[in-house]
Design a protein around this motif. Structure first.
Motif, PDB file in Angstrom:
ATOM      1  N   VAL A 168       0.855  -1.182   0.000  1.00  0.00           N
ATOM      2  CA  VAL A 168       0.000   0.000   0.000  1.00  0.00           C
ATOM      3  C   VAL A 168       0.891   1.232   0.000  1.00  0.00           C
ATOM      4  O   VAL A 168       1.610   1.471   0.986  1.00  0.00           O
ATOM      5  CB  VAL A 168      -0.932   0.023   1.227  1.00  0.00           C
ATOM      6  N   PRO A 169       0.906   2.039  -1.068  1.00  0.00           N
ATOM      7  CA  PRO A 169       1.716   3.269  -1.056  1.00  0.00           C
ATOM      8  C   PRO A 169       1.260   4.198   0.059  1.00  0.00           C
ATOM      9  O   PRO A 169       0.065   4.451   0.216  1.00  0.00           O
ATOM     10  CB  PRO A 169       1.428   3.885  -2.439  1.00  0.00           C
ATOM     11  N   MET A 170       2.202   4.690   0.838  1.00  0.00           N
ATOM     12  CA  MET A 170       1.868   5.586   1.938  1.00  0.00           C
ATOM     13  C   MET A 170       3.039   6.501   2.252  1.00  0.00           C
ATOM     14  O   MET A 170       4.195   6.168   1.986  1.00  0.00           O
ATOM     15  CB  MET A 170       1.450   4.801   3.185  1.00  0.00           C
ATOM     16  N   SER A 171       2.718   7.649   2.804  1.00  0.00           N
ATOM     17  CA  SER A 171       3.727   8.597   3.273  1.00  0.00           C
ATOM     18  C   SER A 171       3.680   8.616   4.789  1.00  0.00           C
ATOM     19  O   SER A 171       2.620   8.845   5.387  1.00  0.00           O
ATOM     20  CB  SER A 171       3.444   9.996   2.709  1.00  0.00           C
ATOM     21  N   LEU A 172       4.826   8.354   5.426  1.00  0.00           N
ATOM     22  CA  LEU A 172       4.908   8.277   6.885  1.00  0.00           C
ATOM     23  C   LEU A 172       5.578   9.537   7.412  1.00  0.00           C
ATOM     24  O   LEU A 172       6.760   9.778   7.151  1.00  0.00           O
ATOM     25  CB  LEU A 172       5.699   7.040   7.306  1.00  0.00           C
ATOM     26  N   GLY A 173       4.821  10.344   8.132  1.00  0.00           N
ATOM     27  CA  GLY A 173       5.342  11.608   8.630  1.00  0.00           C
ATOM     28  C   GLY A 173       6.180  11.450   9.881  1.00  0.00           C
ATOM     29  O   GLY A 173       6.200  10.396  10.525  1.00  0.00           O
ATOM     30  N   GLU A 174       6.894  12.533  10.239  1.00  0.00           N
ATOM     31  CA  GLU A 174       7.727  12.532  11.435  1.00  0.00           C
ATOM     32  C   GLU A 174       6.855  12.567  12.695  1.00  0.00           C
ATOM     33  O   GLU A 174       5.733  13.094  12.676  1.00  0.00           O
ATOM     34  CB  GLU A 174       8.649  13.745  11.425  1.00  0.00           C
ATOM     35  N   PRO A 175       7.348  12.008  13.804  1.00  0.00           N
ATOM     36  CA  PRO A 175       6.576  12.066  15.055  1.00  0.00           C
ATOM     37  C   PRO A 175       6.445  13.502  15.552  1.00  0.00           C
ATOM     38  O   PRO A 175       7.362  14.309  15.393  1.00  0.00           O
ATOM     39  CB  PRO A 175       7.391  11.200  16.014  1.00  0.00           C
ATOM     40  N   HIS A 176       5.303  13.834  16.139  1.00  0.00           N
ATOM     41  CA  HIS A 176       5.120  15.167  16.723  1.00  0.00           C
ATOM     42  C   HIS A 176       4.411  15.026  18.065  1.00  0.00           C
ATOM     43  O   HIS A 176       3.573  14.133  18.264  1.00  0.00           O
ATOM     44  CB  HIS A 176       4.344  16.100  15.783  1.00  0.00           C
ATOM     45  N   THR A 177       4.768  15.883  18.983  1.00  0.00           N
ATOM     46  CA  THR A 177       4.230  15.833  20.347  1.00  0.00           C
ATOM     47  C   THR A 177       2.895  16.560  20.406  1.00  0.00           C
ATOM     48  O   THR A 177       2.755  17.672  19.889  1.00  0.00           O
ATOM     49  CB  THR A 177       5.214  16.479  21.334  1.00  0.00           C
ATOM     50  N   GLU A 178       1.911  15.908  21.038  1.00  0.00           N
ATOM     51  CA  GLU A 178       0.576  16.472  21.187  1.00  0.00           C
ATOM     52  C   GLU A 178       0.106  16.286  22.624  1.00  0.00           C
ATOM     53  O   GLU A 178       0.795  15.669  23.446  1.00  0.00           O
ATOM     54  CB  GLU A 178      -0.402  15.816  20.208  1.00  0.00           C
ATOM     55  N   VAL A 179      -1.076  16.825  22.911  1.00  0.00           N
ATOM     56  CA  VAL A 179      -1.695  16.689  24.228  1.00  0.00           C
ATOM     57  C   VAL A 179      -3.035  15.999  24.048  1.00  0.00           C
ATOM     58  O   VAL A 179      -3.850  16.401  23.202  1.00  0.00           O
ATOM     59  CB  VAL A 179      -1.892  18.063  24.902  1.00  0.00           C
ATOM     60  N   ASP A 180      -3.291  14.934  24.813  1.00  0.00           N
ATOM     61  CA  ASP A 180      -4.543  14.190  24.667  1.00  0.00           C
ATOM     62  C   ASP A 180      -5.655  14.849  25.493  1.00  0.00           C
ATOM     63  O   ASP A 180      -5.470  15.926  26.077  1.00  0.00           O
ATOM     64  CB  ASP A 180      -4.351  12.729  25.057  1.00  0.00           C
ATOM     65  N   ASN A 181      -6.815  14.188  25.548  1.00  0.00           N
ATOM     66  CA  ASN A 181      -7.964  14.753  26.268  1.00  0.00           C
ATOM     67  C   ASN A 181      -7.734  14.864  27.773  1.00  0.00           C
ATOM     68  O   ASN A 181      -8.437  15.606  28.460  1.00  0.00           O
ATOM     69  CB  ASN A 181      -9.207  13.902  26.007  1.00  0.00           C
ATOM     70  N   SER A 182      -6.766  14.096  28.289  1.00  0.00           N
ATOM     71  CA  SER A 182      -6.442  14.160  29.712  1.00  0.00           C
ATOM     72  C   SER A 182      -5.332  15.157  29.992  1.00  0.00           C
ATOM     73  O   SER A 182      -4.780  15.178  31.099  1.00  0.00           O
ATOM     74  CB  SER A 182      -6.025  12.765  30.209  1.00  0.00           C
ATOM     75  N   PHE A 183      -4.996  15.984  28.980  1.00  0.00           N
ATOM     76  CA  PHE A 183      -3.928  16.975  29.085  1.00  0.00           C
ATOM     77  C   PHE A 183      -2.579  16.343  29.401  1.00  0.00           C
ATOM     78  O   PHE A 183      -1.736  16.930  30.079  1.00  0.00           O
ATOM     79  CB  PHE A 183      -4.280  18.048  30.145  1.00  0.00           C
ATOM     80  N   GLN A 184      -2.393  15.117  28.898  1.00  0.00           N
ATOM     81  CA  GLN A 184      -1.136  14.418  29.049  1.00  0.00           C
ATOM     82  C   GLN A 184      -0.396  14.441  27.715  1.00  0.00           C
ATOM     83  O   GLN A 184      -0.996  14.362  26.639  1.00  0.00           O
ATOM     84  CB  GLN A 184      -1.375  12.964  29.482  1.00  0.00           C
ATOM     85  N   GLY A 185       0.925  14.559  27.795  1.00  0.00           N
ATOM     86  CA  GLY A 185       1.730  14.553  26.588  1.00  0.00           C
ATOM     87  C   GLY A 185       1.727  13.187  25.911  1.00  0.00           C
ATOM     88  O   GLY A 185       1.689  12.147  26.580  1.00  0.00           O
TER      89      GLY A 185
END
Length: 289
Positions: A101-118
């Motif tokens: 399956v052709p796909m483009s895999l992006g770099e990891p990025h830091t986010e905050v979930d619904n519990s305000f946890q990284g």
């Protein structure tokens, strides 16, 4: 000199000429590959994918939360047609990796979930048409998530839990970022000369792999494939992956599907088809990559 001695002498001369021709062709391939590496800049295109679905899982063994944003874009190539029946056969086969399956895999990025946890998020971009097909069928959706996780594991040396969950009310975690995707075509076969074709039974062709230098870490890899009865490169279809080579000679003359023990520079690879190597075996032709 009797007839037998003359035949042995002629055979020796022919062998020397063939060895010289082989060395010249190898040098041509190596020079062409080096020139390609030095002068060819990979072409790319900036795209902004559309959100699709968001998958929650964990890294193993430390169980860190990870979100995989599976996105869609009309720019990403669509994989070959696959029916539900064929997908079932593929998943039950010994080598399900045969379907890519052709796909483009992006770099990891830091986010905050619904519990305000990284947490860490990854963006995976696939064909818009294939994505729409997957969200309509649970089996295809599970297959899409599985190959996405496997792609991230291979690229970033991860181990991700298969106990994943698709978020119902969220299609994307974070902000949709632009991605660069390559637009280069894979190497094509260049024809040197041509001959009339003749039929041959479908079979796996004989081939060998040569590395340069012979010792130490290889810098160049040459695959030599014997294709008796194939008179023109127009009947050949070559597909080169990161660790796999697939060659088909139409109509159903030859089929070769082999894994390569090293990672291949697809953009820096070249292919040559030669019809002048009659000295090896009459009627034999060689495709050298």
């Amino acid at each position: 000199m009797n007839i037998s001695e003359k035949m042995e002498t002629d055979s020796s001369l022919l062998s020397s000429e063939v060895d010289l021709e082989q060395q010249e062709l190898y040098q041509q391939l190596l020079l062409q590959t080096m020139e390609t590496r030095q002068s060819k800049i990979p072409e790319s295109k900036v795209i902004r994918p559309q959100p699709g679905l968001c998958v929650k899982t964990l890294t193993l063994p430390d169980k860190q939360k990870v979100f995989v944003n599976i996105c869609q874009s009309a720019t990403v190539p669509t994989p070959p047609q696959l029916s539900r029946e064929k997908l079932v056969e593929l998943l039950e086969s010994e080598d399900p990796s045969g379907y890519r399956v052709p796909m483009s895999l992006g770099e990891p990025h830091t986010e905050v979930d619904n519990s305000f946890q990284g947490c860490t998020a990854y963006d995976v971009v696939i064909s818009e048409d294939f994505f729409q097909k997957c969200v309509k069928d649970p089996l295809f959706q599970q297959f899409l998530i599985a190959v996405s996780l496997e792609g991230l594991e291979n690229k970033y040396n991860l181990e991700l839990s298969r106990d994943w969950k698709v978020l119902k009310n969220r299609k994307f975690l974070g902000s949709v970022n632009e991605q660069n995707i390559r637009t280069n075509r894979k190497p094509v076969i260049q024809e040197i000369n041509s001959r009339d074709t003749h039929t041959a039974p479908a079979k796996r062709p004989e081939f060998c792999l040569l590395v340069e230098p012979p010792a130490g870490d290889p810098e160049f890899l040459i695959a030599e494939i014997q294709l008796p009865g194939v008179a023109s490169s127009r009947s050949l279809v070559l597909d080169l992956g990161e660790d796999r080579l697939v060659l088909n000679a139409r109509p159903s003359l030859f089929h070769l599907d082999c894994f390569i023990p090293v990672f291949i520079d697809q953009e820096g690879s070249v292919a040559l088809y030669n019809t002048n190597t009659q000295g090896w075996k009459q009627g034999d032709h060689f495709c050298r990559l």
